[in-house]
Scaffold this motif. Sequence first.
Motif, PDB file in Angstrom:
ATOM      1  N   GLU A   1       0.820  -1.207   0.000  1.00 47.90           N
ATOM      2  CA  GLU A   1       0.000   0.000   0.000  1.00 47.90           C
ATOM      3  C   GLU A   1       0.858   1.263   0.000  1.00 47.90           C
ATOM      4  O   GLU A   1       1.593   1.536   0.947  1.00 47.90           O
ATOM      5  CB  GLU A   1      -0.916   0.022   1.228  1.00 47.90           C
ATOM      6  CG  GLU A   1      -2.084  -0.922   1.109  1.00 47.90           C
ATOM      7  CD  GLU A   1      -3.129  -0.657   2.183  1.00 47.90           C
ATOM      8  OE1 GLU A   1      -4.089  -1.408   2.237  1.00 47.90           O
ATOM      9  OE2 GLU A   1      -2.980   0.315   2.952  1.00 47.90           O
ATOM     10  N   GLY A   2       0.753   2.016  -1.092  1.00 44.31           N
ATOM     11  CA  GLY A   2       1.477   3.277  -1.177  1.00 44.31           C
ATOM     12  C   GLY A   2       2.960   3.131  -1.452  1.00 44.31           C
ATOM     13  O   GLY A   2       3.686   4.116  -1.473  1.00 44.31           O
ATOM     14  N   PHE A   3       3.425   1.917  -1.672  1.00 43.26           N
ATOM     15  CA  PHE A   3       4.854   1.673  -1.802  1.00 43.26           C
ATOM     16  C   PHE A   3       5.290   1.418  -3.242  1.00 43.26           C
ATOM     17  O   PHE A   3       6.203   0.662  -3.509  1.00 43.26           O
ATOM     18  CB  PHE A   3       5.290   0.533  -0.877  1.00 43.26           C
ATOM     19  CG  PHE A   3       5.637   1.018   0.492  1.00 43.26           C
ATOM     20  CD1 PHE A   3       6.930   1.011   0.947  1.00 43.26           C
ATOM     21  CD2 PHE A   3       4.655   1.548   1.321  1.00 43.26           C
ATOM     22  CE1 PHE A   3       7.268   1.487   2.196  1.00 43.26           C
ATOM     23  CE2 PHE A   3       4.968   2.035   2.578  1.00 43.26           C
ATOM     24  CZ  PHE A   3       6.287   2.004   3.014  1.00 43.26           C
ATOM     25  N   ASN A   4       4.627   2.060  -4.161  1.00 45.08           N
ATOM     26  CA  ASN A   4       5.083   2.047  -5.536  1.00 45.08           C
ATOM     27  C   ASN A   4       6.254   3.020  -5.700  1.00 45.08           C
ATOM     28  O   ASN A   4       6.462   3.920  -4.882  1.00 45.08           O
ATOM     29  CB  ASN A   4       3.943   2.451  -6.481  1.00 45.08           C
ATOM     30  CG  ASN A   4       3.398   3.830  -6.139  1.00 45.08           C
ATOM     31  OD1 ASN A   4       3.017   4.104  -5.007  1.00 45.08           O
ATOM     32  ND2 ASN A   4       3.368   4.724  -7.110  1.00 45.08           N
TER      33      ASN A   4
ATOM     34  N   ALA B   1       8.652  10.646   3.220  1.00 42.78           N
ATOM     35  CA  ALA B   1       7.711  11.688   3.648  1.00 42.78           C
ATOM     36  C   ALA B   1       6.444  11.642   2.806  1.00 42.78           C
ATOM     37  O   ALA B   1       5.331  11.814   3.322  1.00 42.78           O
ATOM     38  CB  ALA B   1       8.372  13.055   3.552  1.00 42.78           C
ATOM     39  N   HIS B   2       6.582  11.418   1.515  1.00 42.90           N
ATOM     40  CA  HIS B   2       5.418  11.357   0.628  1.00 42.90           C
ATOM     41  C   HIS B   2       4.615  10.076   0.875  1.00 42.90           C
ATOM     42  O   HIS B   2       3.384  10.085   0.774  1.00 42.90           O
ATOM     43  CB  HIS B   2       5.869  11.445  -0.822  1.00 42.90           C
ATOM     44  CG  HIS B   2       6.679  12.672  -1.106  1.00 42.90           C
ATOM     45  ND1 HIS B   2       6.128  13.940  -1.114  1.00 42.90           N
ATOM     46  CD2 HIS B   2       8.004  12.842  -1.342  1.00 42.90           C
ATOM     47  CE1 HIS B   2       7.080  14.823  -1.369  1.00 42.90           C
ATOM     48  NE2 HIS B   2       8.230  14.179  -1.502  1.00 42.90           N
ATOM     49  N   ARG B   3       5.300   8.997   1.215  1.00 43.17           N
ATOM     50  CA  ARG B   3       4.585   7.762   1.554  1.00 43.17           C
ATOM     51  C   ARG B   3       3.801   7.936   2.857  1.00 43.17           C
ATOM     52  O   ARG B   3       2.697   7.418   3.001  1.00 43.17           O
ATOM     53  CB  ARG B   3       5.578   6.607   1.663  1.00 43.17           C
ATOM     54  CG  ARG B   3       6.236   6.260   0.334  1.00 43.17           C
ATOM     55  CD  ARG B   3       7.027   4.964   0.393  1.00 43.17           C
ATOM     56  NE  ARG B   3       7.388   4.585  -0.957  1.00 43.17           N
ATOM     57  CZ  ARG B   3       8.617   4.717  -1.482  1.00 43.17           C
ATOM     58  NH1 ARG B   3       9.590   5.219  -0.748  1.00 43.17           N
ATOM     59  NH2 ARG B   3       8.843   4.352  -2.731  1.00 43.17           N
ATOM     60  N   GLU B   4       4.390   8.664   3.785  1.00 35.34           N
ATOM     61  CA  GLU B   4       3.700   8.887   5.061  1.00 35.34           C
ATOM     62  C   GLU B   4       2.468   9.765   4.871  1.00 35.34           C
ATOM     63  O   GLU B   4       1.411   9.507   5.464  1.00 35.34           O
ATOM     64  CB  GLU B   4       4.662   9.520   6.074  1.00 35.34           C
ATOM     65  CG  GLU B   4       4.068   9.753   7.460  1.00 35.34           C
ATOM     66  CD  GLU B   4       3.777   8.477   8.238  1.00 35.34           C
ATOM     67  OE1 GLU B   4       3.189   8.591   9.337  1.00 35.34           O
ATOM     68  OE2 GLU B   4       4.115   7.371   7.758  1.00 35.34           O
ATOM     69  N   MET B   5       2.583  10.804   4.060  1.00 38.60           N
ATOM     70  CA  MET B   5       1.410  11.636   3.781  1.00 38.60           C
ATOM     71  C   MET B   5       0.315  10.821   3.106  1.00 38.60           C
ATOM     72  O   MET B   5      -0.869  10.948   3.433  1.00 38.60           O
ATOM     73  CB  MET B   5       1.810  12.847   2.924  1.00 38.60           C
ATOM     74  CG  MET B   5       2.561  13.922   3.691  1.00 38.60           C
ATOM     75  SD  MET B   5       2.788  15.462   2.755  1.00 38.60           S
ATOM     76  CE  MET B   5       4.256  15.069   1.816  1.00 38.60           C
ATOM     77  N   HIS B   6       0.711   9.971   2.168  1.00 39.53           N
ATOM     78  CA  HIS B   6      -0.255   9.108   1.490  1.00 39.53           C
ATOM     79  C   HIS B   6      -0.927   8.165   2.480  1.00 39.53           C
ATOM     80  O   HIS B   6      -2.146   7.952   2.447  1.00 39.53           O
ATOM     81  CB  HIS B   6       0.451   8.318   0.393  1.00 39.53           C
ATOM     82  CG  HIS B   6      -0.463   7.580  -0.527  1.00 39.53           C
ATOM     83  ND1 HIS B   6      -0.036   6.565  -1.350  1.00 39.53           N
ATOM     84  CD2 HIS B   6      -1.799   7.686  -0.752  1.00 39.53           C
ATOM     85  CE1 HIS B   6      -1.061   6.095  -2.048  1.00 39.53           C
ATOM     86  NE2 HIS B   6      -2.139   6.760  -1.686  1.00 39.53           N
TER      87      HIS B   6
ATOM     88  N   MET C   1      -1.446   8.654   5.645  1.00 38.00           N
ATOM     89  CA  MET C   1      -2.397   9.391   6.474  1.00 38.00           C
ATOM     90  C   MET C   1      -3.713   9.608   5.743  1.00 38.00           C
ATOM     91  O   MET C   1      -4.795   9.495   6.338  1.00 38.00           O
ATOM     92  CB  MET C   1      -1.794  10.738   6.889  1.00 38.00           C
ATOM     93  CG  MET C   1      -0.681  10.624   7.904  1.00 38.00           C
ATOM     94  SD  MET C   1      -0.063  12.248   8.419  1.00 38.00           S
ATOM     95  CE  MET C   1       1.246  11.753   9.543  1.00 38.00           C
ATOM     96  N   VAL C   2      -3.623   9.910   4.445  1.00 37.60           N
ATOM     97  CA  VAL C   2      -4.849  10.079   3.660  1.00 37.60           C
ATOM     98  C   VAL C   2      -5.578   8.750   3.530  1.00 37.60           C
ATOM     99  O   VAL C   2      -6.812   8.692   3.623  1.00 37.60           O
ATOM    100  CB  VAL C   2      -4.525  10.684   2.282  1.00 37.60           C
ATOM    101  CG1 VAL C   2      -5.759  10.659   1.375  1.00 37.60           C
ATOM    102  CG2 VAL C   2      -4.031  12.112   2.451  1.00 37.60           C
ATOM    103  N   MET C   3      -4.836   7.665   3.330  1.00 42.15           N
ATOM    104  CA  MET C   3      -5.468   6.348   3.278  1.00 42.15           C
ATOM    105  C   MET C   3      -6.149   6.004   4.601  1.00 42.15           C
ATOM    106  O   MET C   3      -7.132   5.260   4.629  1.00 42.15           O
ATOM    107  CB  MET C   3      -4.444   5.278   2.904  1.00 42.15           C
ATOM    108  CG  MET C   3      -4.021   5.323   1.448  1.00 42.15           C
ATOM    109  SD  MET C   3      -3.066   3.871   0.925  1.00 42.15           S
ATOM    110  CE  MET C   3      -1.509   4.173   1.759  1.00 42.15           C
ATOM    111  N   ALA C   4      -5.619   6.559   5.693  1.00 40.19           N
ATOM    112  CA  ALA C   4      -6.248   6.336   6.996  1.00 40.19           C
ATOM    113  C   ALA C   4      -7.549   7.112   7.137  1.00 40.19           C
ATOM    114  O   ALA C   4      -8.360   6.797   8.016  1.00 40.19           O
ATOM    115  CB  ALA C   4      -5.292   6.746   8.111  1.00 40.19           C
TER     116      ALA C   4
END
Length: 478
Positions: free
Chosen positions: A296-299, A369-374, A376-379
């Motif tokens: 998840e989000g790790f592309n 940082a961009h994966r973490e923001m993503h 949070m939005v997925m949360a």
Amino acid sequence: MRNYSAVVVTFICLISFSFSAFSQSPPKYIKGGQYFDVDTQQMVSNEGILVRGGRFYEIGDRPVPKNEGDYEVITLEDDEYILAGIVDVHAHFRMDAFGSEKENEIDEFKYNSLVYLANGVTSAFANGVYYPHMELAAKRLINSGKWAGPRIWASGPYFGSARPDWKDYSKEEIYEQVDHWVSLGVDGFKTKGGDPETVKHLVNRAHYHGLTVAGHLGSGYKGTTNAITAIDAGIDRVEHILGGFVLEPDQYAYPVWNKVDTTSADFKKTVHYYLDHNVYFDATINAPVYFTTLKEGFNYWKNEKGMFTPYVRNLLPPREEQKGSDLMDGLYKAMLRSTKAFYDAGGGDLITLGTDAPTHGYYLAGFGAHREMHAMVMAGIPERAVLKIASQNGANALGKGSLLGSIETGKLADLYVVKGNPLEDITNTRNVKLVMKSGEIYHPNKLLEQVKGNIGPESELEVEDWFKYPELMEEAGG
């Protein structure tokens, strides 16, 4: 085995502070596009931003320089957006030995710093390091202009069992250590594996110096410190999990937290303990995914693997062959739902962005940082809130909120420009076109080009020298 005192202690003596590397940067005039206002959490049409002396000098109301020729003019397109520089409060520069023993991990600053900056991270709290003298050397090399990188807020060594040579220290010894690292330029502290007495004394002495303390805490089991105890001691920021009343003092923290019921009385009581005491929560939602087969989000949107040497790349099996982890899978899911519940309960201003991503050869922490923001939005946290979390909240948590965190007159001119509106799609933060730190402009592709193929030893014969840090010693003048 790691040795703090033998080789690396000489770094403080070796670094010379010549500021001749700095050239007087001309003022900047940014026109066009839109910028994110953290107060309204909206995009605002950019009528003009003047940057002078490394700070935002004038914003909005059509500030036009009297003589545009005196300024470096940056003209943005309609689909380009200005965001305040990212403040990563849990940045790791750590790299492992790509399959060798854990004690061979190092903190690699030169190239990781370039990657962080290329991704719009302009401030990074290096949250616990194994080689604190090197951390301070890297901080000074960046501050002197010899290296490019984010503004490093140094954390010094861990206080607790995460420090390899840790032992039970008295109050006086902890005070003495804190005083020592403050005198060398540390900006804050991290406890990991610290018992309640360690946490109490660390917090007391750090606050005496006006510095903050972050904590990787536990349940209270086997000498760890529960978040409630740490909050009572005055800790400023808690990482990974809220913990608190949900945890059992006779069990390890994560297996219990993974089953957390966010509707339970104990969870709600824990949340309000944070809110009542104004304690920040560094969620690090994406951190467990680095140790799982989750995707998840790790592309990839840049060739992260290409940043490593061919030798390192050839050592790594495909990530799909990495072993799964039920514990880490469960932790990731628990972090998603508990962070969202904390936000819904009124904790939005207390959530910070932390990448917590040691590099194992597949991903680089600067992209995290961009994966973490993503994540949070997925949360379920709104994009507008996430942009504030990534900037102003982190600055506030470090005690630097009046200096950093927003595009506001008087603050340091830290920003990055992206193509595409992140309020419509948070992954647009990945499309970094330009970065500015204290008014200095950096081009992401040029920064990453310097990194390409350079991270790690070139061959097995160079592994030992890689851990001796020849590049840092050379740059430090040794």
